[in-house]
Design a protein around this motif. Sequence first.
Motif, PDB file in Angstrom:
ATOM      1  N   GLN A 225      -5.834   1.181  -1.107  1.00 52.71           N
ATOM      2  CA  GLN A 225      -7.118   0.993  -0.432  1.00 52.71           C
ATOM      3  C   GLN A 225      -7.276   1.906   0.775  1.00 52.71           C
ATOM      4  O   GLN A 225      -6.294   2.257   1.445  1.00 52.71           O
ATOM      5  N   THR A 226      -8.507   2.277   1.035  1.00 44.69           N
ATOM      6  CA  THR A 226      -8.850   3.054   2.225  1.00 44.69           C
ATOM      7  C   THR A 226      -9.147   2.109   3.380  1.00 44.69           C
ATOM      8  O   THR A 226      -9.880   1.125   3.214  1.00 44.69           O
ATOM      9  N   VAL A 227      -8.565   2.389   4.525  1.00 41.00           N
ATOM     10  CA  VAL A 227      -8.880   1.654   5.746  1.00 41.00           C
ATOM     11  C   VAL A 227      -9.656   2.619   6.627  1.00 41.00           C
ATOM     12  O   VAL A 227      -9.088   3.546   7.200  1.00 41.00           O
ATOM     13  N   ARG A 228     -10.939   2.423   6.685  1.00 38.25           N
ATOM     14  CA  ARG A 228     -11.826   3.379   7.330  1.00 38.25           C
ATOM     15  C   ARG A 228     -11.404   3.688   8.762  1.00 38.25           C
ATOM     16  O   ARG A 228     -11.144   2.786   9.554  1.00 38.25           O
ATOM     17  N   GLY A 229     -11.332   4.969   9.053  1.00 38.16           N
ATOM     18  CA  GLY A 229     -10.979   5.409  10.387  1.00 38.16           C
ATOM     19  C   GLY A 229      -9.490   5.365  10.690  1.00 38.16           C
ATOM     20  O   GLY A 229      -9.068   5.784  11.772  1.00 38.16           O
TER      21      GLY A 229
END
Length: 237
Positions: A225-229
């Motif tokens: 998953q991408t964790v924004r920022g």
Amino acid sequence: MPVAARETVAADAPHILVVDDDTRLRELLRRYLVGEGFRVTTAADAAEARQRLAGIAFDLIVLDVMMPGESGLELTEALRRTHDIPIVLLTARGAPEDRIAGFEHGADDYLAKPFEPRELLLRIRTILRRTAPTPGTAEGKVTLGEAVFDPERGTLTRGQETVRLTGGEAALLAALARRPGEVLTREEIAAALGQEDAGERAIDVQVTRLRRKIEPDPREPTFLQTVRGRGYVLRPR
């Protein structure tokens, strides 16, 4: 480029295929790498490289991008359909977009010309070290839905089927799997892969390629998953 004199290497030494249409550079690389203890076979273009690959199991390919006929990028993309052999691209184009294109086509690393042969040597050794089979499973296996990843061996299986991973994809998944549930920044991932100069976009490209192998729906990832920022996190389940 320094050239070592040794021409005899161990029969079980890693075998490298050097593909470059520049005769002088091709021979210099061959002699240098042989002097560093590798077995080396050369090819002048993609067609000759295919002939070599048909009869020999290589451990790594050093491949020039700009060649007459089939380019290094085209050959890399074609090989990725059937081979997981690590590929290091060499090119006179060193802009970020060129590096990204190399990773998009399936390269494990990318080195701009002119380069120091010592740097190429270090990159080759780093890739071979991280892709070498390692006995045991000290880090533990990771379950990703129906798939199981062994970080130490760099293998991904789904049922009785082995999912083909490139050396770069296996190294990326191993870096994330060793810190499950923990967010890794792109800089941390690049450092783990020995690609500190790759750039953030290049890491994103490699993550995208890996998701195609491990996610039921790469557009809606559940494991990687991408964790924004911040970066990326692997959530085994």
